[in-house]
Design a protein around this motif. Structure first.
Motif, PDB file in Angstrom:
ATOM      1  N   THR A 287      27.141  29.076  45.066  1.00  0.00           N
ATOM      2  CA  THR A 287      27.341  29.842  43.835  1.00  0.00           C
ATOM      3  C   THR A 287      27.860  31.236  44.165  1.00  0.00           C
ATOM      4  OG1 THR A 287      25.075  30.687  43.838  1.00  0.00           O
ATOM      5  CG2 THR A 287      25.485  28.597  42.681  1.00  0.00           C
ATOM      6  N   PHE A 288      28.552  31.814  43.176  1.00  0.00           N
ATOM      7  CA  PHE A 288      29.080  33.170  43.341  1.00  0.00           C
ATOM      8  C   PHE A 288      27.946  34.169  43.563  1.00  0.00           C
ATOM      9  CE2 PHE A 288      30.310  37.265  41.517  1.00  0.00           C
ATOM     10  CZ  PHE A 288      31.451  37.547  42.246  1.00  0.00           C
ATOM     11  N   GLY A 295      25.976  39.180  50.722  1.00  0.00           N
ATOM     12  CA  GLY A 295      26.721  40.356  51.150  1.00  0.00           C
ATOM     13  C   GLY A 295      25.971  41.648  50.882  1.00  0.00           C
ATOM     14  N   ALA A 296      25.301  41.731  49.710  1.00  0.00           N
ATOM     15  CA  ALA A 296      24.557  42.944  49.369  1.00  0.00           C
ATOM     16  C   ALA A 296      23.373  43.137  50.310  1.00  0.00           C
ATOM     17  CB  ALA A 296      24.087  42.868  47.919  1.00  0.00           C
ATOM     18  N   ALA A 304      25.987  48.895  47.103  1.00  0.00           N
ATOM     19  CA  ALA A 304      24.769  48.097  47.016  1.00  0.00           C
ATOM     20  C   ALA A 304      23.688  48.544  47.992  1.00  0.00           C
ATOM     21  CB  ALA A 304      25.089  46.624  47.264  1.00  0.00           C
ATOM     22  N   ILE A 305      23.991  49.508  48.837  1.00  0.00           N
ATOM     23  CA  ILE A 305      23.016  49.941  49.842  1.00  0.00           C
ATOM     24  C   ILE A 305      21.827  50.602  49.146  1.00  0.00           C
ATOM     25  CG2 ILE A 305      22.629  51.501  51.782  1.00  0.00           C
ATOM     26  CD1 ILE A 305      25.518  51.065  52.588  1.00  0.00           C
ATOM     27  N   VAL A 312      23.649  43.548  42.330  1.00  0.00           N
ATOM     28  CA  VAL A 312      23.991  42.142  42.064  1.00  0.00           C
ATOM     29  C   VAL A 312      23.997  41.874  40.567  1.00  0.00           C
ATOM     30  CG1 VAL A 312      23.201  39.758  42.324  1.00  0.00           C
ATOM     31  CG2 VAL A 312      23.216  41.279  44.304  1.00  0.00           C
ATOM     32  N   ALA A 313      23.020  42.417  39.829  1.00  0.00           N
ATOM     33  CA  ALA A 313      22.983  42.223  38.375  1.00  0.00           C
ATOM     34  C   ALA A 313      24.213  42.833  37.719  1.00  0.00           C
ATOM     35  CB  ALA A 313      21.705  42.844  37.799  1.00  0.00           C
TER      36      ALA A 313
END
Length: 465
Positions: A287-288, A295-296, A304-305, A312-313
């Protein structure tokens, strides 16, 4: 005897009637089988012809798009156009660019004949507009180079925004990809239909095996031919899909296709190369959300750090929109422009374009502009201070007793000082123009006085010459 003869005659008549009835039933069944066989074969031939024609047309569109991509890529029109401006080698690059333009027009004309859907024609129109604009800028560049203009000036004057053209080309590639998937589904449906018809034909052959043997053999032979054509069509569709996949893999941009369940269906190697920390998740069926979350959590995305869940949301909210476009910074310093589009079938087509060099060049240009503006402001301030003293002192001298010649000299000194002060203010205005903060001033002036001051400034040099 007469009763027996009459009974025998009646039996013969009954047998004959039954034989005729059986023959009629057999003939009807045979006619039905033949009619059914003819209809089935016609259907197979029609499906095969449509599938083959559609597959050939889709393959031709795919190859044309691949050539169009090559024409505008490395060694293509835009590459040669930029080299012409930078190297000023008209003898080398003009023939190449003219040949590129001829190839582009040929491919665009061919696509214009093959693409009929409104969205595809709109994308094709955007491509044609961009290349028409490029062709016009190319002619302008030739004139400017012929007039001796610098490469930087020519490049700035002939710059063309091709973002919409890139999106249009990506849209057409995505549409062709969808067509290839549809061709594969249609080929499978035709095969399933063939198998069902074969089963029914076998059942009918048991019923009318003697009467319909010849027709059944013909039917089976034609069915075999139809099945072979279906397999050939499927093989051509597979080759077309492989060609499209090869074209996608050779793209400089990253490409990914997600299905209705938001699971990865297809991506090229460039897509994996751009995200090395989560490339192991980029397999069909993932899934995407799982890909971007990996990755995050692994530190792939700069934003995202320290806030992986929140990021992600936010990313999923953008991804679920029918159309989205954003800029993404990675922790390795790369900057990507992301374009995502939702197809009518629920698939999501995404492109990642590396714009790192463009962003860096923009930042360098902005820093240079800011440093130049600061320099001009400081220098103008340093020069304006003594100029104000000169203007003020000359004004005081004019209030004293002077001869006519002295007064004329001092007045010219004051006027020249005011003019130089105006030049300094104009320099400051240039820095304001570059910063977008200049306010135009509307004021009345005396034309005669302006001309007189101008004459005073240049009269001495004119007399000297």
């Amino acid at each position: 005897m007469r009763n027996q003869d009459r009974a025998g005659t009646d039996a013969k008549r009954s047998f004959r009637r039954r034989a005729v009835l059986i023959v009629l039933i057999g003939a009807l069944l045979l006619s039905g089988v033949l009619a059914y066989s003819h209809t089935s074969i016609s259907h197979f031939q029609d499906v095969d012809a449509r599938s083959k024609a559609h597959a050939e047309r889709t393959a031709e569109i795919s190859m044309t798009l691949a050539r169009l991509r090559d024409s505008i890529g490395y060694g293509g029109f835009i590459h040669n156009f930029k080299n012409l401006i930078a190297r000023r080698d008209r003898l080398r690059y003009e023939p190449l660019i003219e040949r590129n333009l001829t190839d582009l027009n040929r491919d665009l004309d061919r696509l214009d004949q093959m693409l009929q859907a409104p969205g595809e024609r709109a994308a094709l129109l955007q491509l044609r507009r961009t290349f028409v604009e490029y062709a016009g800028k190319y002619r302008l560049a030739l004139r400017m180079l012929g007039d001796g203009a610098g490469s930087a000036q020519v490049d700035a004057t002939t710059d063309v925004s091709d973002a919409q053209a890139i999106e249009a080309l990506q849209y057409l590639v995505a549409q062709v990809s969808e067509r290839l998937l549809e061709d594969r589904r249609e080929g499978q449906q035709a095969r399933d239909s063939t198998l069902r018809l074969l089963q029914l034909a076998v059942a009918l052959r048991v019923v009318v095996v003697l009467a319909a043997m010849g027709a059944l053999l013909l039917f089976l032979r034609r069915v075999a031919v139809a099945d072979e054509n279906v397999q050939r069509t499927q093989a051509e569709a597979i080759r077309s899909a492989q060609l499209l996949r090869s074209s996608i893999d050779t793209m400089e941009d990253a490409f990914a296709l997600f299905d209705q369940d938001d699971r990865l269906a297809l991506c090229n190697q460039r897509y994996r190369d751009m995200y090395p920390l989560c490339a192991d998740f980029m397999v069909p069926g993932t899934t995407f959300e799982a890909i971007v979350r990996a990755g995050a959590e692994r530190g792939q995305y700069d934003a995202a750090i320290g806030r992986a869940d929140a990021w992600v949301a936010e990313r999923m909210a953008i991804h679920h929109q029918p159309t989205s476009q954003l800029t993404q910074r990675l922790t390795n310093g790369r900057v990507l422009r992301i374009v995502e589009r939702r197809t009518p079938e629920g698939y999501t087509v995404g492109f990642r374009i590396d714009i790192t060099e463009i962003v860096r060049a923009k930042e360098i240009a902005e820093d240079a502009t800011r440093m130049k503006s600061d320099f001009l402001a400081n220098m103008s301030h340093e020069i304006r201070t003594p100029m104000n003293a000169i203007i003020g002192l000359s004004h005081l001298v004019l209030k004293t007793d002077l001869t006519a010649r002295q007064r004329d000299y001092i007045a010219k000194v004051q006027t020249s000082g005011q003019h130089l002060l105006g030049v300094i203010n104009d320099i400051l205005d240039f820095s304001k123009v570059e910063a977008g903060k200049l306010d135009l001033e509307h004021t009345d002036f005396e034309l005669e006085r302006l001309l007189d001051n101008t004459g005073n400034l240049i009269s001495e040099k004119s007399h000297a010459k």
